[in-house]
Design a protein around this motif. Structure first.
Motif, PDB file in Angstrom:
ATOM      1  N   ALA A  46      24.579  89.039  14.653  1.00 54.11           N
ATOM      2  CA  ALA A  46      24.082  90.079  15.560  1.00 54.11           C
ATOM      3  C   ALA A  46      22.936  90.808  14.889  1.00 54.11           C
ATOM      4  O   ALA A  46      23.030  91.212  13.750  1.00 54.11           O
ATOM      5  N   ASP A  47      21.817  90.950  15.612  1.00 52.65           N
ATOM      6  CA  ASP A  47      20.698  91.706  15.052  1.00 52.65           C
ATOM      7  C   ASP A  47      20.702  93.120  15.606  1.00 52.65           C
ATOM      8  O   ASP A  47      21.595  93.511  16.332  1.00 52.65           O
ATOM      9  N   GLY A  48      19.710  93.889  15.274  1.00 52.52           N
ATOM     10  CA  GLY A  48      19.668  95.286  15.673  1.00 52.52           C
ATOM     11  C   GLY A  48      19.492  95.499  17.162  1.00 52.52           C
ATOM     12  O   GLY A  48      19.803  96.543  17.692  1.00 52.52           O
ATOM     13  N   GLU A  49      18.993  94.487  17.891  1.00 52.10           N
ATOM     14  CA  GLU A  49      18.752  94.647  19.321  1.00 52.10           C
ATOM     15  C   GLU A  49      19.918  94.170  20.170  1.00 52.10           C
ATOM     16  O   GLU A  49      19.821  94.103  21.387  1.00 52.10           O
ATOM     17  N   GLY A  50      21.010  93.798  19.588  1.00 52.08           N
ATOM     18  CA  GLY A  50      22.175  93.385  20.367  1.00 52.08           C
ATOM     19  C   GLY A  50      22.285  91.873  20.526  1.00 52.08           C
ATOM     20  O   GLY A  50      23.276  91.382  21.031  1.00 52.08           O
ATOM     21  N   GLY A  51      21.315  91.101  20.096  1.00 52.95           N
ATOM     22  CA  GLY A  51      21.374  89.647  20.202  1.00 52.95           C
ATOM     23  C   GLY A  51      21.787  89.034  18.874  1.00 52.95           C
ATOM     24  O   GLY A  51      22.285  89.697  17.988  1.00 52.95           O
ATOM     25  N   THR A  52      21.597  87.726  18.766  1.00 57.07           N
ATOM     26  CA  THR A  52      21.873  87.060  17.492  1.00 57.07           C
ATOM     27  C   THR A  52      20.552  86.643  16.874  1.00 57.07           C
ATOM     28  O   THR A  52      19.645  86.188  17.558  1.00 57.07           O
ATOM     29  N   SER A  53      20.455  86.804  15.593  1.00 51.22           N
ATOM     30  CA  SER A  53      19.224  86.521  14.878  1.00 51.22           C
ATOM     31  C   SER A  53      19.264  85.102  14.328  1.00 51.22           C
ATOM     32  O   SER A  53      20.242  84.693  13.719  1.00 51.22           O
ATOM     33  N   ARG A  54      18.185  84.374  14.528  1.00 47.86           N
ATOM     34  CA  ARG A  54      18.105  83.013  13.983  1.00 47.86           C
ATOM     35  C   ARG A  54      17.947  83.064  12.470  1.00 47.86           C
ATOM     36  O   ARG A  54      18.420  82.185  11.771  1.00 47.86           O
ATOM     37  N   GLN A  55      17.263  84.089  11.984  1.00 48.88           N
ATOM     38  CA  GLN A  55      17.057  84.189  10.534  1.00 48.88           C
ATOM     39  C   GLN A  55      18.372  84.389   9.794  1.00 48.88           C
ATOM     40  O   GLN A  55      18.608  83.789   8.754  1.00 48.88           O
ATOM     41  N   SER A  56      19.239  85.237  10.341  1.00 49.56           N
ATOM     42  CA  SER A  56      20.515  85.460   9.660  1.00 49.56           C
ATOM     43  C   SER A  56      21.394  84.219   9.734  1.00 49.56           C
ATOM     44  O   SER A  56      22.117  83.901   8.789  1.00 49.56           O
ATOM     45  N   ALA A  57      21.321  83.469  10.827  1.00 43.61           N
ATOM     46  CA  ALA A  57      22.098  82.238  10.927  1.00 43.61           C
ATOM     47  C   ALA A  57      21.574  81.197   9.942  1.00 43.61           C
ATOM     48  O   ALA A  57      22.361  80.481   9.303  1.00 43.61           O
ATOM     49  N   ALA A  58      20.248  81.111   9.782  1.00 44.45           N
ATOM     50  CA  ALA A  58      19.675  80.159   8.827  1.00 44.45           C
ATOM     51  C   ALA A  58      20.033  80.546   7.402  1.00 44.45           C
ATOM     52  O   ALA A  58      20.355  79.682   6.577  1.00 44.45           O
ATOM     53  N   ALA A  59      20.007  81.841   7.105  1.00 46.50           N
ATOM     54  CA  ALA A  59      20.370  82.302   5.764  1.00 46.50           C
ATOM     55  C   ALA A  59      21.833  82.006   5.479  1.00 46.50           C
ATOM     56  O   ALA A  59      22.197  81.583   4.383  1.00 46.50           O
ATOM     57  N   ARG A  60      22.693  82.200   6.465  1.00 50.76           N
ATOM     58  CA  ARG A  60      24.107  81.915   6.280  1.00 50.76           C
ATOM     59  C   ARG A  60      24.337  80.422   6.048  1.00 50.76           C
ATOM     60  O   ARG A  60      25.142  80.025   5.212  1.00 50.76           O
ATOM     61  N   ASP A  61      23.586  79.585   6.773  1.00 55.84           N
ATOM     62  CA  ASP A  61      23.737  78.137   6.589  1.00 55.84           C
ATOM     63  C   ASP A  61      23.291  77.700   5.197  1.00 55.84           C
ATOM     64  O   ASP A  61      23.889  76.800   4.608  1.00 55.84           O
ATOM     65  N   THR A  62      22.232  78.331   4.655  1.00 59.36           N
ATOM     66  CA  THR A  62      21.814  77.951   3.303  1.00 59.36           C
ATOM     67  C   THR A  62      22.833  78.418   2.274  1.00 59.36           C
ATOM     68  O   THR A  62      23.009  77.769   1.247  1.00 59.36           O
ATOM     69  N   LEU A  63      23.519  79.525   2.542  1.00 56.73           N
ATOM     70  CA  LEU A  63      24.545  79.979   1.615  1.00 56.73           C
ATOM     71  C   LEU A  63      25.785  79.090   1.659  1.00 56.73           C
ATOM     72  O   LEU A  63      26.491  78.952   0.675  1.00 56.73           O
ATOM     73  N   ARG A  64      26.031  78.473   2.798  1.00 56.65           N
ATOM     74  CA  ARG A  64      27.225  77.655   2.961  1.00 56.65           C
ATOM     75  C   ARG A  64      26.965  76.166   2.732  1.00 56.65           C
ATOM     76  O   ARG A  64      27.801  75.354   3.041  1.00 56.65           O
ATOM     77  N   ARG A  65      25.804  75.818   2.211  1.00 60.94           N
ATOM     78  CA  ARG A  65      25.485  74.395   2.053  1.00 60.94           C
ATOM     79  C   ARG A  65      26.403  73.768   1.011  1.00 60.94           C
ATOM     80  O   ARG A  65      26.875  74.437   0.083  1.00 60.94           O
ATOM     81  N   PRO A  66      26.658  72.477   1.121  1.00 53.88           N
ATOM     82  CA  PRO A  66      27.505  71.827   0.114  1.00 53.88           C
ATOM     83  C   PRO A  66      26.754  71.668  -1.202  1.00 53.88           C
ATOM     84  O   PRO A  66      25.530  71.685  -1.243  1.00 53.88           O
ATOM     85  N   LEU A  67      27.519  71.488  -2.280  1.00 53.07           N
ATOM     86  CA  LEU A  67      26.908  71.310  -3.589  1.00 53.07           C
ATOM     87  C   LEU A  67      26.279  69.930  -3.698  1.00 53.07           C
ATOM     88  O   LEU A  67      26.808  68.954  -3.163  1.00 53.07           O
ATOM     89  N   THR A  68      25.148  69.861  -4.389  1.00 53.64           N
ATOM     90  CA  THR A  68      24.532  68.565  -4.657  1.00 53.64           C
ATOM     91  C   THR A  68      25.302  67.887  -5.792  1.00 53.64           C
ATOM     92  O   THR A  68      26.138  68.504  -6.455  1.00 53.64           O
ATOM     93  N   ASP A  69      25.004  66.603  -6.030  1.00 58.34           N
ATOM     94  CA  ASP A  69      25.688  65.870  -7.101  1.00 58.34           C
ATOM     95  C   ASP A  69      25.410  66.498  -8.464  1.00 58.34           C
ATOM     96  O   ASP A  69      26.305  66.594  -9.311  1.00 58.34           O
ATOM     97  N   ASP A  70      24.148  66.918  -8.690  1.00 59.04           N
ATOM     98  CA  ASP A  70      23.802  67.542  -9.975  1.00 59.04           C
ATOM     99  C   ASP A  70      24.563  68.843 -10.179  1.00 59.04           C
ATOM    100  O   ASP A  70      25.056  69.130 -11.273  1.00 59.04           O
ATOM    101  N   GLU A  71      24.661  69.658  -9.122  1.00 59.84           N
ATOM    102  CA  GLU A  71      25.375  70.930  -9.228  1.00 59.84           C
ATOM    103  C   GLU A  71      26.867  70.697  -9.461  1.00 59.84           C
ATOM    104  O   GLU A  71      27.506  71.404 -10.234  1.00 59.84           O
ATOM    105  N   HIS A  72      27.422  69.692  -8.799  1.00 63.08           N
ATOM    106  CA  HIS A  72      28.841  69.393  -8.972  1.00 63.08           C
ATOM    107  C   HIS A  72      29.118  68.897 -10.392  1.00 63.08           C
ATOM    108  O   HIS A  72      30.088  69.305 -11.030  1.00 63.08           O
ATOM    109  N   ARG A  73      28.236  68.046 -10.928  1.00 68.64           N
ATOM    110  CA  ARG A  73      28.382  67.522 -12.283  1.00 68.64           C
ATOM    111  C   ARG A  73      28.258  68.647 -13.308  1.00 68.64           C
ATOM    112  O   ARG A  73      29.018  68.727 -14.258  1.00 68.64           O
ATOM    113  N   LYS A  74      27.276  69.534 -13.094  1.00 67.90           N
ATOM    114  CA  LYS A  74      27.086  70.652 -14.017  1.00 67.90           C
ATOM    115  C   LYS A  74      28.298  71.586 -13.991  1.00 67.90           C
ATOM    116  O   LYS A  74      28.714  72.103 -15.020  1.00 67.90           O
TER     117      LYS A  74
END
Length: 142
Positions: A46-74
């Protein structure tokens, strides 16, 4: 004349002080309005105008991305570095800090007046206690 001037200065100082204090009379709600959304609403998009923000959804998706093989190995390597094994028990996790020795030579002398004492060397450490470095702290010379 000077009394009148002192009264004018005092009155202007009081007015100036009142003006400064009136600048701090704003409330928190007036300065920072809370809005209609809770933090959970904002996280869900939800953004300040009462709708949903695409930017916040994109930011949330980048935070929830799966780990890459290098990150998992590290991550598994980091986990193993904290485990106790036979290899890690041999290496010192807390290495000793350098404690230089002072060598002192005592010349031949007489003790108690007539007892001869031959010359000898003795060693004193500079620090009375052994100091240890924190894990990862650099102990070698720069």
């Amino acid at each position: 004349m000077t009394r009148n001037l002192n009264c004018n200065l005092l009155a202007s100082a009081v007015c100036l002080g009142a003006l400064f204090l009136s600048g701090c009379s704003t409330t928190k709600e007036e300065m920072l309005p809370t809005g209609d959304h809770t933090m959970l609403d904002l996280w869900n998009g939800a953004d300040g105008e009462g709708g949903t923000s695409r930017q916040s959804a994109a930011a949330r998706d980048t935070l929830r991305r799966p780990l890459t093989d290098d990150e998992h190995r590290k991550g598994t390597q980091d986990d193993r570095s904290y485990s106790r094994t036979q290899e890690t028990e041999i290496s010192q996790q807390f290495s000793r800090l350098p404690n230089p020795d002072m060598v002192m030579y005592l010349y031949p002398h007489l003790a108690g007046g007539n007892t001869p004492v031959p010359g000898y060397s003795t060693v004193f450490p500079f620090y009375s206690q052994t100091q240890y470095a924190m894990p990862g702290e650099r102990t070698e010379a720069l």
